[in-house]
Enzyme design. Structure first.
Site, PDB file in Angstrom:
ATOM      1  N   GLN A   1     -15.524  -3.956   0.238  1.00 31.78           N
ATOM      2  CA  GLN A   1     -15.972  -3.609  -1.125  1.00 31.78           C
ATOM      3  C   GLN A   1     -15.115  -4.342  -2.161  1.00 31.78           C
ATOM      4  OE1 GLN A   1     -15.472  -1.140   1.294  1.00 31.78           O
ATOM      5  NE2 GLN A   1     -17.670  -0.960   1.636  1.00 31.78           N
TER       6      GLN A   1
ATOM      7  N   GLN B   1     -23.984  -3.180  22.381  1.00 28.83           N
ATOM      8  CA  GLN B   1     -25.401  -2.846  22.621  1.00 28.83           C
ATOM      9  C   GLN B   1     -25.960  -3.664  23.788  1.00 28.83           C
ATOM     10  OE1 GLN B   1     -26.709  -0.382  21.078  1.00 28.83           O
ATOM     11  NE2 GLN B   1     -28.745  -0.519  21.974  1.00 28.83           N
TER      12      GLN B   1
ATOM     13  N   THR C   1       0.830  -1.211   0.000  1.00 29.90           N
ATOM     14  CA  THR C   1       0.000   0.000   0.000  1.00 29.90           C
ATOM     15  C   THR C   1       0.864   1.261   0.000  1.00 29.90           C
ATOM     16  OG1 THR C   1      -1.686  -1.206   1.226  1.00 29.90           O
ATOM     17  CG2 THR C   1      -1.855   1.190   1.252  1.00 29.90           C
TER      18      THR C   1
ATOM     19  N   THR D   1       2.214  -2.971   8.346  1.00 33.00           N
ATOM     20  CA  THR D   1       2.230  -3.684   9.626  1.00 33.00           C
ATOM     21  C   THR D   1       3.626  -4.245   9.882  1.00 33.00           C
ATOM     22  OG1 THR D   1      -0.096  -4.265   9.316  1.00 33.00           O
ATOM     23  CG2 THR D   1       1.126  -5.561  10.937  1.00 33.00           C
TER      24      THR D   1
ATOM     25  N   GLU E   1      -6.001  -6.249   3.903  1.00 29.81           N
ATOM     26  CA  GLU E   1      -5.997  -7.403   2.968  1.00 29.81           C
ATOM     27  C   GLU E   1      -7.196  -7.339   2.009  1.00 29.81           C
ATOM     28  OE1 GLU E   1      -4.589 -11.185   3.816  1.00 29.81           O
ATOM     29  OE2 GLU E   1      -3.262 -10.522   5.424  1.00 29.81           O
TER      30      GLU E   1
ATOM     31  N   ARG F   1     -27.360  -9.706  33.977  1.00 31.80           N
ATOM     32  CA  ARG F   1     -27.951  -8.359  34.041  1.00 31.80           C
ATOM     33  C   ARG F   1     -29.485  -8.466  34.054  1.00 31.80           C
ATOM     34  NH1 ARG F   1     -26.853  -3.230  35.596  1.00 31.80           N
ATOM     35  NH2 ARG F   1     -28.022  -1.708  34.366  1.00 31.80           N
TER      36      ARG F   1
ATOM     37  N   PRO G   1       0.694   5.901  -0.129  1.00 32.92           N
ATOM     38  CA  PRO G   1      -0.182   7.000   0.282  1.00 32.92           C
ATOM     39  C   PRO G   1      -1.319   7.252  -0.722  1.00 32.92           C
ATOM     40  CG  PRO G   1       2.119   7.604   0.596  1.00 32.92           C
ATOM     41  CD  PRO G   1       2.116   6.271  -0.083  1.00 32.92           C
TER      42      PRO G   1
ATOM     43  N   THR H   1      -9.902 -18.331  -5.139  1.00 27.04           N
ATOM     44  CA  THR H   1      -9.997 -16.863  -5.117  1.00 27.04           C
ATOM     45  C   THR H   1     -11.382 -16.399  -4.658  1.00 27.04           C
ATOM     46  OG1 THR H   1      -8.371 -16.762  -6.882  1.00 27.04           O
ATOM     47  CG2 THR H   1      -9.697 -14.781  -6.529  1.00 27.04           C
TER      48      THR H   1
ATOM     49  N   TRP I   1       0.927   2.498   5.896  1.00 27.40           N
ATOM     50  CA  TRP I   1       0.167   1.534   6.725  1.00 27.40           C
ATOM     51  C   TRP I   1       0.811   0.144   6.689  1.00 27.40           C
ATOM     52  CZ3 TRP I   1      -2.147   5.344   8.624  1.00 27.40           C
ATOM     53  CH2 TRP I   1      -2.944   6.228   7.901  1.00 27.40           C
TER      54      TRP I   1
HETATM   55  C1  FAD Z   1      -3.936  -1.147  10.539  1.00 28.70           C
HETATM   56  C2  FAD Z   1      -3.612  -1.329   9.083  1.00 28.70           C
HETATM   57  C3  FAD Z   1      -2.642  -2.239   8.707  1.00 28.70           C
HETATM   58  C4  FAD Z   1      -2.306  -2.404   7.367  1.00 28.70           C
HETATM   59  N1  FAD Z   1      -1.280  -3.258   7.019  1.00 28.70           N
HETATM   60  C5  FAD Z   1      -0.847  -3.281   5.742  1.00 28.70           C
HETATM   61  C6  FAD Z   1       0.329  -4.017   5.391  1.00 28.70           C
HETATM   62  O1  FAD Z   1       0.960  -4.673   6.222  1.00 28.70           O
HETATM   63  N2  FAD Z   1       0.772  -3.975   4.104  1.00 28.70           N
HETATM   64  C7  FAD Z   1       0.119  -3.262   3.143  1.00 28.70           C
HETATM   65  O2  FAD Z   1       0.570  -3.266   2.011  1.00 28.70           O
HETATM   66  N3  FAD Z   1      -1.000  -2.552   3.446  1.00 28.70           N
HETATM   67  C8  FAD Z   1      -1.491  -2.540   4.726  1.00 28.70           C
HETATM   68  N4  FAD Z   1      -2.611  -1.815   5.054  1.00 28.70           N
HETATM   69  C9  FAD Z   1      -3.298  -1.069   4.017  1.00 28.70           C
HETATM   70  C10 FAD Z   1      -4.661  -1.657   3.655  1.00 28.70           C
HETATM   71  O3  FAD Z   1      -4.490  -2.856   2.973  1.00 28.70           O
HETATM   72  C11 FAD Z   1      -5.394  -0.576   2.856  1.00 28.70           C
HETATM   73  O4  FAD Z   1      -5.750   0.454   3.777  1.00 28.70           O
HETATM   74  C12 FAD Z   1      -6.624  -1.117   2.161  1.00 28.70           C
HETATM   75  O5  FAD Z   1      -6.252  -1.986   1.109  1.00 28.70           O
HETATM   76  C13 FAD Z   1      -7.475   0.010   1.581  1.00 28.70           C
HETATM   77  O6  FAD Z   1      -6.715   0.920   0.844  1.00 28.70           O
HETATM   78  P1  FAD Z   1      -6.828   2.493   1.152  1.00 28.70           P
HETATM   79  O7  FAD Z   1      -6.735   2.686   2.610  1.00 28.70           O
HETATM   80  O8  FAD Z   1      -5.894   3.200   0.268  1.00 28.70           O
HETATM   81  O9  FAD Z   1      -8.326   2.865   0.747  1.00 28.70           O
HETATM   82  P2  FAD Z   1      -8.836   3.176  -0.739  1.00 28.70           P
HETATM   83  O10 FAD Z   1      -8.375   2.131  -1.677  1.00 28.70           O
HETATM   84  O11 FAD Z   1      -8.543   4.587  -1.062  1.00 28.70           O
HETATM   85  O12 FAD Z   1     -10.403   3.010  -0.516  1.00 28.70           O
HETATM   86  C14 FAD Z   1     -11.191   3.971   0.195  1.00 28.70           C
HETATM   87  C15 FAD Z   1     -12.619   3.441   0.220  1.00 28.70           C
HETATM   88  O13 FAD Z   1     -13.106   3.302  -1.130  1.00 28.70           O
HETATM   89  C16 FAD Z   1     -13.541   1.969  -1.367  1.00 28.70           C
HETATM   90  N5  FAD Z   1     -13.236   1.597  -2.749  1.00 28.70           N
HETATM   91  C17 FAD Z   1     -12.061   1.724  -3.403  1.00 28.70           C
HETATM   92  N6  FAD Z   1     -12.163   1.256  -4.656  1.00 28.70           N
HETATM   93  C18 FAD Z   1     -13.439   0.802  -4.787  1.00 28.70           C
HETATM   94  C19 FAD Z   1     -14.183   0.177  -5.846  1.00 28.70           C
HETATM   95  N7  FAD Z   1     -13.602  -0.102  -7.029  1.00 28.70           N
HETATM   96  N8  FAD Z   1     -15.481  -0.130  -5.616  1.00 28.70           N
HETATM   97  C20 FAD Z   1     -16.068   0.139  -4.421  1.00 28.70           C
HETATM   98  N9  FAD Z   1     -15.416   0.702  -3.397  1.00 28.70           N
HETATM   99  C21 FAD Z   1     -14.123   1.028  -3.570  1.00 28.70           C
HETATM  100  C22 FAD Z   1     -12.761   1.114  -0.357  1.00 28.70           C
HETATM  101  O14 FAD Z   1     -13.426  -0.098  -0.086  1.00 28.70           O
HETATM  102  C23 FAD Z   1     -12.729   2.054   0.848  1.00 28.70           C
HETATM  103  O15 FAD Z   1     -13.947   1.947   1.543  1.00 28.70           O
HETATM  104  C24 FAD Z   1      -2.994  -1.664   6.385  1.00 28.70           C
HETATM  105  C25 FAD Z   1      -3.980  -0.749   6.763  1.00 28.70           C
HETATM  106  C26 FAD Z   1      -4.281  -0.563   8.094  1.00 28.70           C
HETATM  107  C27 FAD Z   1      -5.323   0.460   8.465  1.00 28.70           C
END
Ligand code: FAD
Length: 380
Positions: A367, A336, A126, A158, A363, A268, A128, A313, A156
């Site tokens: 969506q 709740q 991942t 881990t 992972e 409760r 920015p 898959t 992000w």
């Molecule tokens: C605590 C934590 C640990 C993590 N660990 C790792 C790690 O070890 N290695 C690593 O590589 N990454 C890691 N990640 C990253 C994680 O995999 C990503 O945050 C995740 O894949 C979503 O990407 P994004 O945050 O850029 O959101 P975006 O891809 O920008 O998505 C934002 C929103 O839009 C939705 N969206 C995007 N595209 C579509 C579509 N085509 N249709 C419908 N909805 C869509 C998404 O579902 C989400 O709700 C970690 C994240 C967190 C928070």
């Protein structure tokens, strides 16, 4: 013939993991969450009893387990605390691409590094500006002589601050879309690598999450995984192996939430009877039990399929999507059922609700799992 029974060996693994969660993880879950402390002490104990590096083949001194055994263990450890289990299970995702695509030499060196003594590796994909849409990543790897030079940043990640190496995706040919992405193993101590501050997360706070910056980082050509352009394919194949375990971890959290809710509902009293006697409450719990069972069956099925050489898959996406959403719903309903006590950090269910949210995000978000399922339905 369908057989849902576990072998004696599998029951023993489940028991070992449950005991470990009960004795080593649960008692420390609250303090690790509050302090956001990485559980190195617990990882060392997990390493000693054989609860780390589950998927690494025995040849490289791992446990050599199939995905179903990992799933059984993952549910129990996450039942203890999914922040701790994510922290100590981080190698699982980082190693999956190597197990699938690394050369003998690469496996010996980099998988061996994690099994000689307790150690960690991170999956760094991942960025920015690119999460779900992996093919839009911007990190580049340029071949100069016998070295690749890597520039870019990851977000992000881990375990980044404790990792010995990273599995990194970078573009080797930006004109080819996802086919121009390649996979690399990058030693974490190389000049030009900077690890960002520990991110302040809402849940799974024992796990440590950081950004990584690569500035003119030189790695040997030999650290390319597979061929140039294979990176995207390898990364996606890895998820087929790891998503059943993520689903199982979500189930562990959901189960913990349900158990707390049941205990509370029995004691409760409202309107002269235990709240468990109100249909509005016991129907919530009946739904929890049913949904946990359904999620577990999906996780086991996805694991069983890949262990038996069947492409999983869609099954892995079913399991991850369903279990992630179920964990969020069940832990919210557990809060709740505990009412005001549920909302208080003095009681464990608020933490479980915070912890559960990430299962709908990392992972592949819920969506993205639906996107995979729809693609499998319409395009295959
Ligand atoms: C605590 C934590 C640990 C993590 N660990 C790792 C790690 O070890 N290695 C690593 O590589 N990454 C890691 N990640 C990253 C994680 O995999 C990503 O945050 C995740 O894949 C979503 O990407 P994004 O945050 O850029 O959101 P975006 O891809 O920008 O998505 C934002 C929103 O839009 C939705 N969206 C995007 N595209 C579509 C579509 N085509 N249709 C419908 N909805 C869509 C998404 O579902 C989400 O709700 C970690 C994240 C967190 C928070």
């Amino acid at each position: 013939m369908i057989d849902f029974s576990l072998s004696d060996e599998q029951k023993e693994l489940q028991r070992l993991a449950h005991e470990f969660a009960l004795k080593e993880i649960r008692p420390n879950a609250e303090s690790h969450d509050r302090e956001g402390k990485f559980p190195l002490d617990i990882a060392k104990k997990a390493f000693e009893v054989g609860l780390m590096n589950l998927s690494i083949p025995e040849t490289y001194n791992g446990a050599g387990f199939g995905v179903l055994n990992e799933v059984l263990i993952a549910e129990e450890l996450a039942w203890g605390c999914s922040g701790v289990s994510t922290a100590i299970g981080v190698n699982h995702l980082a190693c999956a691409p190597l197990i699938i695509a690394a050369s003998e030499e690469q496996k010996k060196k980099y998988l061996g590094m994690l099994t000689r003594e307790v150690g960690f590796a991170s999956y760094a994909v991942t960025e920015p500006q690119s999460g779900s849409d992996v093919s839009s990543l911007q990190t580049t790897a340029k071949l100069v002589g016998n070295e690749y030079i890597i520039n870019g940043s990851k977000q992000w990640i881990t375990g980044a601050s404790v990792a010995k190496w990273f599995y990194v995706l970078a573009k080797t040919d930006s004109s080819k879309g996802h086919k121009g992405i390649s996979a690399f193993i990058v030693d974490a101590n190389l000049p030009g690598i900077k690890i960002g501050k520990k991110e302040d997360m809402m849940g799974q706070r024992a796990s440590t999450t950081h950004s990584i910056t690569f500035e003119e980082v030189k790695i040997p050509k030999a650290n390319l995984l597979g061929q140039e352009g294979d990176g995207f394919k390898i990364a996606m194949k890895a998820f087929d192996k790891t998503r059943p375990g993520i689903a199982a971890s979500a189930i562990g959290v959901a189960r913990a939430g349900m158990e707390h809710a049941i205990e509370f509902a029995k004691s409760r009293v409202s309107f002269g009877i235990p709240i468990a006697m109100h249909q509005g409450i016991n129907f919530l719990i009946a739904d929890m039990a049913c949904e946990i069972e359904a999620a577990r069956l999906l996780a086991w099925q996805a694991a069983w399929a890949t262990d038996n050489g069947i492409r999983n898959t869609k099954l892995a996406a079913y399991a991850k999507r369903f279990a992630g959403d179920v964990a969020m719903k069940i832990t919210t309903d557990a809060v709740q059922i505990l009412g005001g006590y549920g909302y208080s950090n003095e009681y464990p269910v608020a933490k479980l609700m915070r912890d559960a949210k990430i299962f709908q995000i990392y992972e592949g978000t819920s969506q993205i799992q639906r996107l995979i399922i729809a693609k499998e339905i319409f395009l295959r």
